[in-house]
Design a protein around this motif. Sequence first.
Motif, PDB file in Angstrom:
ATOM      1  N   MET A 164       0.830  -1.212   0.000  1.00 60.81           N
ATOM      2  CA  MET A 164       0.000   0.000   0.000  1.00 60.81           C
ATOM      3  C   MET A 164       0.870   1.271   0.000  1.00 60.81           C
ATOM      4  O   MET A 164       0.433   2.320  -0.454  1.00 60.81           O
ATOM      5  CB  MET A 164      -0.857  -0.070   1.267  1.00 60.81           C
ATOM      6  N   ASN A 165       2.102   1.137   0.492  1.00 59.88           N
ATOM      7  CA  ASN A 165       3.000   2.315   0.563  1.00 59.88           C
ATOM      8  C   ASN A 165       4.016   2.345  -0.575  1.00 59.88           C
ATOM      9  O   ASN A 165       4.962   3.129  -0.541  1.00 59.88           O
ATOM     10  CB  ASN A 165       3.718   2.350   1.919  1.00 59.88           C
ATOM     11  N   HIS A 181     -12.696  -4.872  -3.148  1.00 61.34           N
ATOM     12  CA  HIS A 181     -11.995  -4.140  -2.076  1.00 61.34           C
ATOM     13  C   HIS A 181     -12.929  -3.784  -0.920  1.00 61.34           C
ATOM     14  O   HIS A 181     -12.588  -3.979   0.235  1.00 61.34           O
ATOM     15  CB  HIS A 181     -11.373  -2.864  -2.658  1.00 61.34           C
ATOM     16  N   SER A 200     -12.844  -8.411   0.308  1.00 62.57           N
ATOM     17  CA  SER A 200     -12.195  -7.676   1.392  1.00 62.57           C
ATOM     18  C   SER A 200     -13.222  -6.699   1.960  1.00 62.57           C
ATOM     19  O   SER A 200     -14.092  -6.216   1.217  1.00 62.57           O
ATOM     20  CB  SER A 200     -10.979  -6.918   0.827  1.00 62.57           C
ATOM     21  N   ASP A 201     -13.137  -6.419   3.220  1.00 60.99           N
ATOM     22  CA  ASP A 201     -13.968  -5.386   3.858  1.00 60.99           C
ATOM     23  C   ASP A 201     -15.448  -5.462   3.469  1.00 60.99           C
ATOM     24  O   ASP A 201     -16.025  -4.525   2.906  1.00 60.99           O
ATOM     25  CB  ASP A 201     -13.404  -3.995   3.523  1.00 60.99           C
ATOM     26  N   SER A 219      -3.175  -4.794   8.370  1.00 58.72           N
ATOM     27  CA  SER A 219      -2.719  -3.988   9.515  1.00 58.72           C
ATOM     28  C   SER A 219      -2.552  -4.820  10.783  1.00 58.72           C
ATOM     29  O   SER A 219      -3.101  -4.485  11.833  1.00 58.72           O
ATOM     30  CB  SER A 219      -3.665  -2.805   9.770  1.00 58.72           C
ATOM     31  N   GLY A 252       6.864   7.932  12.930  1.00 61.62           N
ATOM     32  CA  GLY A 252       6.234   6.868  12.154  1.00 61.62           C
ATOM     33  C   GLY A 252       4.995   7.442  11.507  1.00 61.62           C
ATOM     34  O   GLY A 252       4.603   8.575  11.793  1.00 61.62           O
ATOM     35  N   ARG A 253       4.371   6.645  10.663  1.00 57.43           N
ATOM     36  CA  ARG A 253       3.293   7.211   9.846  1.00 57.43           C
ATOM     37  C   ARG A 253       2.088   7.649  10.672  1.00 57.43           C
ATOM     38  O   ARG A 253       1.389   8.588  10.304  1.00 57.43           O
ATOM     39  CB  ARG A 253       2.911   6.248   8.733  1.00 57.43           C
ATOM     40  N   SER A 291       8.301   0.038   6.072  1.00 65.29           N
ATOM     41  CA  SER A 291       8.844   1.251   5.468  1.00 65.29           C
ATOM     42  C   SER A 291      10.250   1.033   4.948  1.00 65.29           C
ATOM     43  O   SER A 291      10.787   1.887   4.252  1.00 65.29           O
ATOM     44  CB  SER A 291       8.902   2.373   6.502  1.00 65.29           C
ATOM     45  N   ASN A 313      10.233  -8.126  10.953  1.00 63.91           N
ATOM     46  CA  ASN A 313       8.860  -8.659  11.017  1.00 63.91           C
ATOM     47  C   ASN A 313       8.768 -10.088  10.487  1.00 63.91           C
ATOM     48  O   ASN A 313       7.957 -10.873  10.955  1.00 63.91           O
ATOM     49  CB  ASN A 313       7.899  -7.762  10.226  1.00 63.91           C
TER      50      ASN A 313
HETATM   51  N1  LIG Z   1      -8.149  -4.377   2.331  1.00 66.86           N
HETATM   52  C1  LIG Z   1      -7.962  -3.232   2.921  1.00 66.86           C
HETATM   53  O1  LIG Z   1      -8.890  -2.429   3.076  1.00 66.86           O
HETATM   54  C2  LIG Z   1      -6.609  -2.876   3.466  1.00 66.86           C
HETATM   55  C3  LIG Z   1      -6.460  -1.752   4.295  1.00 66.86           C
HETATM   56  C4  LIG Z   1      -5.186  -1.460   4.789  1.00 66.86           C
HETATM   57  C5  LIG Z   1      -4.092  -2.271   4.445  1.00 66.86           C
HETATM   58  N2  LIG Z   1      -4.270  -3.318   3.600  1.00 66.86           N
HETATM   59  C6  LIG Z   1      -3.123  -4.170   3.188  1.00 66.86           C
HETATM   60  O2  LIG Z   1      -2.400  -4.550   4.345  1.00 66.86           O
HETATM   61  C7  LIG Z   1      -1.027  -4.141   4.208  1.00 66.86           C
HETATM   62  C8  LIG Z   1      -0.440  -3.861   5.545  1.00 66.86           C
HETATM   63  O3  LIG Z   1      -1.137  -2.771   6.164  1.00 66.86           O
HETATM   64  P1  LIG Z   1      -0.384  -1.831   7.157  1.00 66.86           P
HETATM   65  O4  LIG Z   1       0.772  -1.180   6.457  1.00 66.86           O
HETATM   66  O5  LIG Z   1      -1.372  -0.958   7.810  1.00 66.86           O
HETATM   67  O6  LIG Z   1       0.200  -2.932   8.160  1.00 66.86           O
HETATM   68  P2  LIG Z   1       0.933  -2.917   9.542  1.00 66.86           P
HETATM   69  O7  LIG Z   1       1.877  -4.071   9.479  1.00 66.86           O
HETATM   70  O8  LIG Z   1      -0.055  -2.879  10.646  1.00 66.86           O
HETATM   71  O9  LIG Z   1       1.746  -1.524   9.614  1.00 66.86           O
HETATM   72  C9  LIG Z   1       2.899  -1.344   8.869  1.00 66.86           C
HETATM   73  C10 LIG Z   1       3.615  -0.077   9.292  1.00 66.86           C
HETATM   74  O10 LIG Z   1       4.080  -0.197  10.651  1.00 66.86           O
HETATM   75  C11 LIG Z   1       5.380   0.376  10.750  1.00 66.86           C
HETATM   76  N3  LIG Z   1       6.314  -0.742  11.089  1.00 66.86           N
HETATM   77  C12 LIG Z   1       6.276  -1.998  10.561  1.00 66.86           C
HETATM   78  N4  LIG Z   1       7.258  -2.749  11.072  1.00 66.86           N
HETATM   79  C13 LIG Z   1       7.920  -1.991  11.948  1.00 66.86           C
HETATM   80  C14 LIG Z   1       9.023  -2.224  12.788  1.00 66.86           C
HETATM   81  N5  LIG Z   1       9.623  -3.413  12.822  1.00 66.86           N
HETATM   82  N6  LIG Z   1       9.463  -1.205  13.570  1.00 66.86           N
HETATM   83  C15 LIG Z   1       8.836   0.000  13.543  1.00 66.86           C
HETATM   84  N7  LIG Z   1       7.788   0.288  12.758  1.00 66.86           N
HETATM   85  C16 LIG Z   1       7.329  -0.703  11.957  1.00 66.86           C
HETATM   86  C17 LIG Z   1       5.714   0.975   9.395  1.00 66.86           C
HETATM   87  O11 LIG Z   1       5.252   2.329   9.308  1.00 66.86           O
HETATM   88  P3  LIG Z   1       6.181   3.588   9.734  1.00 66.86           P
HETATM   89  O12 LIG Z   1       7.612   3.214   9.591  1.00 66.86           O
HETATM   90  O13 LIG Z   1       5.754   4.691   8.865  1.00 66.86           O
HETATM   91  O14 LIG Z   1       5.802   3.836  11.156  1.00 66.86           O
HETATM   92  C18 LIG Z   1       4.866   0.144   8.465  1.00 66.86           C
HETATM   93  O15 LIG Z   1       4.553   0.786   7.244  1.00 66.86           O
HETATM   94  C19 LIG Z   1      -1.092  -2.959   3.240  1.00 66.86           C
HETATM   95  O16 LIG Z   1       0.147  -2.722   2.600  1.00 66.86           O
HETATM   96  C20 LIG Z   1      -2.153  -3.430   2.275  1.00 66.86           C
HETATM   97  O17 LIG Z   1      -1.571  -4.340   1.353  1.00 66.86           O
HETATM   98  C21 LIG Z   1      -5.512  -3.650   3.128  1.00 66.86           C
END
Ligand SMILES: NC(=O)c1ccc[n+]([C@@H]2O[C@H](COP(=O)([O-])OP(=O)(O)OC[C@H]3O[C@@H](n4cnc5c(N)ncnc54)[C@H](OP(=O)(O)O)[C@@H]3O)[C@@H](O)[C@H]2O)c1
Length: 369
Positions: free
Chosen positions: A24-25, A132, A162-163, A217, A239-240, A295, A303
């Motif tokens: 997604m990013n 989606h 999804s969703d 997430s 972070g984001r 990121s 992870n």
């Molecule tokens: N179907 C849907 O509606 C839907 C919605 C959302 C997501 N998704 C999918 O799910 C995927 C994952 O979502 P998500 O990015 O929200 O997942 P997440 O794993 O909950 O969050 C990832 C974010 O956490 C931070 N992070 C991850 N590992 C880290 C670590 N070891 N140390 C510190 N910070 C860490 C990073 O952001 P920072 O470094 O910026 O803090 C990273 O971008 C998306 O890419 C997408 O493919 C689907």
Amino acid sequence: MSMNHYYLLGRSGLRVSRLALGTMNFGTAGFHAAYGKTEEEARAIFRRYLEAGGNFVDTADFYTAGQSETILGNLMAEAKVRDRVVLTTKFTNSVDPGDPNAGGNGRKHMIRAVEASLRRLRTDYIDLFLLHTWDRITPVEEVVRTFDDLTRAGKIRYAGLSDVPAWYAARAQSHAEANSLVPMVGLQLPYSLIDRTIEVEHVPMGRELGLGLTAWSPLGGGFLTGKYRQADQGLAGEGRLGETGSSGRSYTDQEWRLLATLEGVAAKLGVTMAQAAVNWVATQPGIASAIVGASSAAQLDANLAALDFELPAELRAELDEASAVPPRSLYQMFTPAYQSWLVTPGAKVADKPAEYAPVVRNWTADATG
Ligand SMILES: NC(=O)c1ccc[n+]([C@@H]2O[C@H](COP(=O)([O-])OP(=O)(O)OC[C@H]3O[C@@H](n4cnc5c(N)ncnc54)[C@H](OP(=O)(O)O)[C@@H]3O)[C@@H](O)[C@H]2O)c1
């Protein structure tokens, strides 16, 4: 290494990694631009995932206004891994606000969306094509039929959702089964220690109907890494979520207390909080795969070790308790506390003795003593 283990997605023959890569990013435009990554940054993340043995990659036409798909298409072509990757993308969001049929889940948009995704992804098939978001308009029969047509046309290999509300997914699956149309094999939903909403309806539905759940997430967008702290304006930290406020939610006192429990559990295991949080999600009932976002390659690397250890039952119980949201109203009736109303207390209903044979009781003899 746990990344060499693959699960079957739902009731299908598709083998997927238990940790999927979220993209997604990838890209720097559109809705996710605030924390988007350039193609060069994305390349390092994507390469690291492949090196670790991962095969399950998630994107959507909507992510970074199409750039996520374009970058992924370039990276797959460059690494010559198109066939090895289980490529997932999604449709629903509008690509032209002026055109009422350029979004939603109608047949016209589904077909237009798949063609556009194929072009951006530089491929002639999508492994898993997902609706989606429920658009609250299109009849479910139209969506299922179009999934079937796209499969027969060779544009997609598998279909999923999804969703969506659980009733909608159950209706889609039952309609597909009753009419011998392609079934849904996957259901992508938010799931983490700070969002356990799906446990009430979606998890049991998925297990019953053969839908493999993929959790998005799993770190709550980074909250569960422990890098944020409570602040006047909600949360602070690098972070984001801190920079962009993109979480779009506030955090309860219970959620901040949960972080302390998670920190304790991680310390006992000698792992990071993120690893413990991802392990919990990926090993919960009904979960086929957790979709992790990163990121940087270093974040992803950490992870991906999340399944290299076992979460002992007593530590899982600590996390369960700290993150629990008590079921309300109707849903209380489906918990063990209410079970005694339905089944005689103490009666064994599960395990029958090996010599078990049904007994036809002689009611007349009983009545006369
Ligand atoms: N179907 C849907 O509606 C839907 C919605 C959302 C997501 N998704 C999918 O799910 C995927 C994952 O979502 P998500 O990015 O929200 O997942 P997440 O794993 O909950 O969050 C990832 C974010 O956490 C931070 N992070 C991850 N590992 C880290 C670590 N070891 N140390 C510190 N910070 C860490 C990073 O952001 P920072 O470094 O910026 O803090 C990273 O971008 C998306 O890419 C997408 O493919 C689907």
